[in-house]
Design an enzyme around this catalytic site. Structure first.
Site, PDB file in Angstrom:
ATOM      1  N   ALA A 292       9.764  -0.166   4.995  1.00 21.33           N
ATOM      2  CA  ALA A 292       9.651   0.738   3.858  1.00 21.33           C
ATOM      3  C   ALA A 292       8.411   1.615   3.924  1.00 21.33           C
ATOM      4  O   ALA A 292       8.262   2.545   3.139  1.00 21.33           O
ATOM      5  CB  ALA A 292       9.632  -0.069   2.557  1.00 21.33           C
ATOM      6  N   GLY A 293       7.485   1.320   4.844  1.00 20.96           N
ATOM      7  CA  GLY A 293       6.227   2.056   4.889  1.00 20.96           C
ATOM      8  C   GLY A 293       5.230   1.574   3.860  1.00 20.96           C
ATOM      9  O   GLY A 293       4.258   2.271   3.561  1.00 20.96           O
ATOM     10  N   LEU A 294       5.438   0.366   3.324  1.00 18.82           N
ATOM     11  CA  LEU A 294       4.571  -0.182   2.282  1.00 18.82           C
ATOM     12  C   LEU A 294       3.613  -1.253   2.810  1.00 18.82           C
ATOM     13  O   LEU A 294       2.785  -1.767   2.047  1.00 18.82           O
ATOM     14  CB  LEU A 294       5.423  -0.765   1.147  1.00 18.82           C
ATOM     15  CG  LEU A 294       6.325   0.241   0.426  1.00 18.82           C
ATOM     16  CD1 LEU A 294       7.269  -0.489  -0.538  1.00 18.82           C
ATOM     17  CD2 LEU A 294       5.499   1.277  -0.338  1.00 18.82           C
TER      18      LEU A 294
ATOM     19  N   ASP B 268      -2.304  -1.437  10.654  1.00 20.44           N
ATOM     20  CA  ASP B 268      -2.784  -1.288   9.280  1.00 20.44           C
ATOM     21  C   ASP B 268      -3.192  -2.617   8.643  1.00 20.44           C
ATOM     22  O   ASP B 268      -3.531  -2.663   7.464  1.00 20.44           O
ATOM     23  CB  ASP B 268      -1.744  -0.587   8.408  1.00 20.44           C
ATOM     24  CG  ASP B 268      -0.411  -1.339   8.356  1.00 20.44           C
ATOM     25  OD1 ASP B 268      -0.243  -2.329   9.087  1.00 20.44           O
ATOM     26  OD2 ASP B 268       0.468  -0.918   7.582  1.00 20.44           O
TER      27      ASP B 268
ATOM     28  N   PRO C 120       9.719  -4.749  -0.011  1.00 18.52           N
ATOM     29  CA  PRO C 120      10.793  -4.560   0.969  1.00 18.52           C
ATOM     30  C   PRO C 120      10.253  -4.232   2.356  1.00 18.52           C
ATOM     31  O   PRO C 120       9.181  -3.647   2.504  1.00 18.52           O
ATOM     32  CB  PRO C 120      11.601  -3.388   0.391  1.00 18.52           C
ATOM     33  CG  PRO C 120      10.664  -2.681  -0.525  1.00 18.52           C
ATOM     34  CD  PRO C 120       9.733  -3.711  -1.065  1.00 18.52           C
TER      35      PRO C 120
ATOM     36  N   LYS D  15       0.845  -1.198   0.000  1.00 21.24           N
ATOM     37  CA  LYS D  15       0.000   0.000   0.000  1.00 21.24           C
ATOM     38  C   LYS D  15       0.876   1.241   0.000  1.00 21.24           C
ATOM     39  O   LYS D  15       2.062   1.202   0.363  1.00 21.24           O
ATOM     40  CB  LYS D  15      -0.952   0.008   1.201  1.00 21.24           C
ATOM     41  CG  LYS D  15      -0.282  -0.029   2.578  1.00 21.24           C
ATOM     42  CD  LYS D  15       0.242   1.295   3.083  1.00 21.24           C
ATOM     43  CE  LYS D  15       0.858   1.202   4.474  1.00 21.24           C
ATOM     44  NZ  LYS D  15       1.618   2.434   4.862  1.00 21.24           N
TER      45      LYS D  15
ATOM     46  N   GLY E  19       4.119  -4.378   3.847  1.00 26.88           N
ATOM     47  CA  GLY E  19       4.293  -5.733   3.354  1.00 26.88           C
ATOM     48  C   GLY E  19       3.982  -6.810   4.374  1.00 26.88           C
ATOM     49  O   GLY E  19       3.252  -7.762   4.086  1.00 26.88           O
ATOM     50  N   GLY E  20       4.507  -6.684   5.596  1.00 31.34           N
ATOM     51  CA  GLY E  20       4.251  -7.679   6.618  1.00 31.34           C
ATOM     52  C   GLY E  20       2.786  -7.720   7.021  1.00 31.34           C
ATOM     53  O   GLY E  20       2.212  -8.797   7.227  1.00 31.34           O
ATOM     54  N   SER E  21       2.176  -6.553   7.136  1.00 32.16           N
ATOM     55  CA  SER E  21       0.755  -6.482   7.476  1.00 32.16           C
ATOM     56  C   SER E  21      -0.096  -7.118   6.391  1.00 32.16           C
ATOM     57  O   SER E  21      -1.070  -7.823   6.671  1.00 32.16           O
ATOM     58  CB  SER E  21       0.341  -5.017   7.668  1.00 32.16           C
ATOM     59  OG  SER E  21       1.031  -4.431   8.746  1.00 32.16           O
ATOM     60  N   SER E  22       0.273  -6.874   5.155  1.00 31.97           N
ATOM     61  CA  SER E  22      -0.461  -7.452   4.032  1.00 31.97           C
ATOM     62  C   SER E  22      -0.351  -8.969   4.033  1.00 31.97           C
ATOM     63  O   SER E  22      -1.347  -9.689   3.839  1.00 31.97           O
ATOM     64  CB  SER E  22       0.069  -6.888   2.717  1.00 31.97           C
ATOM     65  OG  SER E  22      -0.686  -7.352   1.616  1.00 31.97           O
TER      66      SER E  22
END
Length: 278
Positions: free
Chosen positions: A100-102, A139, A97, A8, A104-107
């Protein structure tokens, strides 16, 4: 069964209050991207010689934690507290990555919940899956539907939000992640909460050309002071033709929105890059 957990970006991010429990309240608009990990689960044979109920193997971009401490396994264990799940093998190929603020782990965690629900016919429904996901991370709940959402609280209170989403389909997104890891603790350490002059939910309803002057991420200013090279990345995205550029979440990845194709890999050689339709 295979699924593709998405990254995200945050279209605006404002820290508006610090609660008595130490958590910070925010306002942001989450938006999904086409950058994904790959997650597969298979039922484990009863005779397979492992002591764990969720046997996870991770490939691709390295993840700095023990596999049994990964949010994918935590998601399995959380659901297994309330549902009768069989032992499974899980394979996670990382392309998003970390730090990174993206998201990834939450997704990965949220998509694991979705996979378990579908594969084993748990019939949880989105609302229940979101409640489970929120227990794993602020998130995580967003990724149950992965649809543009206005988030408040600590990121777990979600509302559908309108915006120029159909128009954005004609744009491209470039994501750049330097070799700088920013922990959540470091990112929040220098934040002074305040209400923004204008809510990000209202700004994203405006034409994208207006976002540069009004849409902000409160983490940028203090982190730019600590890591000046981050400010340079944002400026270079604009030099490459971005209509709007911003740090995502608490960093250190940046995204730029473009109205044409750009060779991001050339412009940011040596850094992680991704480019696709928005």
């Amino acid at each position: 069964m295979i699924t593709f957990p998405c990254a995200k970006i945050n279209l605006g991010l404002n820290i508006v209050n610090k609660r008595s429990d130490g958590y910070h309240e925010l306002q942001t608009v989450f938006y999904p991207t086409k950058l994904t990990d790959t997650l597969e689960i298979k039922r484990m044979d009863d005779e397979f010689p492992v002591d764990t109920a969720c046997d996870l193997k991770i490939y691709g971009i390295p993840v700095a934690c023990n596999e049994q401490d990964n949010l994918v396994v935590k998601a399995y264990n959380l659901i297994a507290q309330d549902y009768d799940l069989p032992r499974i093998h899980a394979h996670l190929f990382k392309q998003i990555p970390s730090q990174a603020g993206l998201g990834g782990g939450s997704s990965d965690a949220a998509y694991m919940i979705r996979l378990l629900d579908e594969r084993f016919r748990l019939n949880m429904g989105n609302a229940e899956m979101e409640r489970y996901a929120a227990r794993l991370g602020a998130d995580c709940a967003f990724f149950i539907t992965a649809e543009p959402s206005y988030a408040t609280g600590i990121g777990e209170i979600l509302e559908p939000t309108d915006g120029p989403w159909d128009a954005l389909d004609t744009y491209y997104i470039g994501i750049v992640k330097p070799d700088i890891a920013i922990s959540t603790k470091e990112a929040f350490a220098h934040i002074v909460p305040q209400m923004p002059a204008k809510c990000c939910r209202d700004i994203v309803r405006q034409p994208i050309e207006t976002w540069r002057d009004e849409l902000t991420n409160d983490f940028e200013k203090p982190l730019f002071a600590l890591h000046p090279e981050l400010a340079d990345i944002k400026q270079r995205l604009y030099q490459e033709g971005a209509i709007y550029a911003q740090m995502s979440g608490s960093g250190s990845a940046f995204f730029g929105i473009f109205d044409r194709k750009v060779d991001i890999g050339r412009a940011f050689d040596g850094m992680f890059t991704f480019f696709d339709k928005l």
